[in-house]
Write a protein that holds these residues in place. Sequence first.
Motif, PDB file in Angstrom:
ATOM      1  N   ALA A   1      14.508  19.564   5.360  1.00 33.43           N
ATOM      2  CA  ALA A   1      14.958  20.689   4.966  1.00 33.43           C
ATOM      3  C   ALA A   1      14.448  20.883   3.382  1.00 33.43           C
ATOM      4  N   VAL A   2      14.217  19.797   2.481  1.00 36.07           N
ATOM      5  CA  VAL A   2      13.802  20.062   1.560  1.00 36.07           C
ATOM      6  C   VAL A   2      12.101  20.456   1.344  1.00 36.07           C
ATOM      7  N   GLN A   3      11.553  19.855   2.479  1.00 36.44           N
ATOM      8  CA  GLN A   3      10.128  20.003   2.613  1.00 36.44           C
ATOM      9  C   GLN A   3      10.005  21.540   3.008  1.00 36.44           C
ATOM     10  N   GLU A   4      10.997  22.256   3.503  1.00 34.71           N
ATOM     11  CA  GLU A   4      10.789  23.451   3.944  1.00 34.71           C
ATOM     12  C   GLU A   4      11.021  24.361   2.855  1.00 34.71           C
TER      13      GLU A   4
ATOM     14  N   ILE B   1      17.122  22.488  -3.863  1.00 37.51           N
ATOM     15  CA  ILE B   1      16.999  21.288  -3.511  1.00 37.51           C
ATOM     16  C   ILE B   1      18.260  20.470  -3.978  1.00 37.51           C
ATOM     17  N   ALA B   2      18.624  20.410  -4.880  1.00 34.65           N
ATOM     18  CA  ALA B   2      19.519  19.430  -5.434  1.00 34.65           C
ATOM     19  C   ALA B   2      20.674  19.539  -4.563  1.00 34.65           C
ATOM     20  N   GLU B   3      21.299  20.825  -4.187  1.00 36.40           N
ATOM     21  CA  GLU B   3      22.311  20.821  -3.428  1.00 36.40           C
ATOM     22  C   GLU B   3      21.974  20.303  -2.020  1.00 36.40           C
ATOM     23  N   GLU B   4      20.855  20.715  -1.460  1.00 37.47           N
ATOM     24  CA  GLU B   4      20.300  19.847  -0.184  1.00 37.47           C
ATOM     25  C   GLU B   4      20.652  18.572  -0.197  1.00 37.47           C
TER      26      GLU B   4
ATOM     27  N   ILE C   1      10.387  23.706  -0.175  1.00 36.43           N
ATOM     28  CA  ILE C   1       9.138  23.472  -1.207  1.00 36.43           C
ATOM     29  C   ILE C   1       8.144  24.352  -0.676  1.00 36.43           C
ATOM     30  N   LYS C   2       7.879  24.173   0.738  1.00 34.23           N
ATOM     31  CA  LYS C   2       6.784  25.037   1.332  1.00 34.23           C
ATOM     32  C   LYS C   2       6.822  26.564   0.901  1.00 34.23           C
TER      33      LYS C   2
END
Length: 313
Positions: free
Chosen positions: A224-227, A247-250, A229-230
Amino acid sequence: MKMTKVVPFAMTALLLGSVAIAPTASANGGEAVVTNATQQDEQSPQVQPIFIKVAGTIENVEERDNATYYTTKDGENTNVFVVNKDTLIFDNTGKEVKLQKGDKVTAYTYANKPMLMIYPPQYNPEVIIVESKEMGSVTVDFFNKDLVNTDNSLKLNVGEETVVQSQSGKEVSAKDLAEQHLLVFYTITTRSIPAQTPPTKVIVLDATAEEQGEVGEEASSNSAVQEIIKNDFYDINGTTMVPLRLIAEELGFKVESTGTGAIISKGALSYTITRGEKAYGYNKALRHFEVAPALLEPTKTYVPVEFFEELMQ
């Protein structure tokens, strides 16, 4: 300050293109020996690797954030190995060694371990093997109840002369090796299928099934983080900036706005980040960004992507 919104697809292609997942192989006398892919396909089905294997020569060493960063080159590929006190470091004969600039090394890390897709790719390996001129082979893999590894290429015949250890230092014996992730050192094998060997040393990598499950959950979050960032990033003077809160909450952190930045926390960890300032608080210490956090879109603070490597360690 140079700021550009780069096309996500182009960046993703660059990042993914720099990572190669190699099949399990052995280093014999410092040379990698890999089974012919076509021959292997005919003899056994493809098996998802437990460990990613990445090789290279150490070109740069940098100490920071309670870890040592080793930049390696393998042809056109550049990778960074982040090494801490828990990383096992041996030569191919099983002797403990210290990493040095110029060493030819191979790193092994769990294939489902979270990893930010930045360039150059960074790995937190469980094991690093330094090639030496001495005769010796290494395998890092899961071994079943019969002490056969995942692709049916190696079977262990543990004898009285085999040194058996564990990563954590707890006492183990030959009977404790079944259905474990093992670091195996050996010198000779039979020509059978699977090849059989009397290993000189075996080290149990103490990752329990529960811990492996946690790694799997982290890997799901990492996707999910990669998504994020992308689809949501900026490039500022060569530094990739990504949204802090999303991202932090993910990753399970609580994010509290301070008006000029944010405090993010989880358990005993706390980070205080201020827009426009490279220095940020880590518990009671100070650390520094390469590029200061910035409000690049309304109500969204962006920070260097490397910050989330720290959160994911």
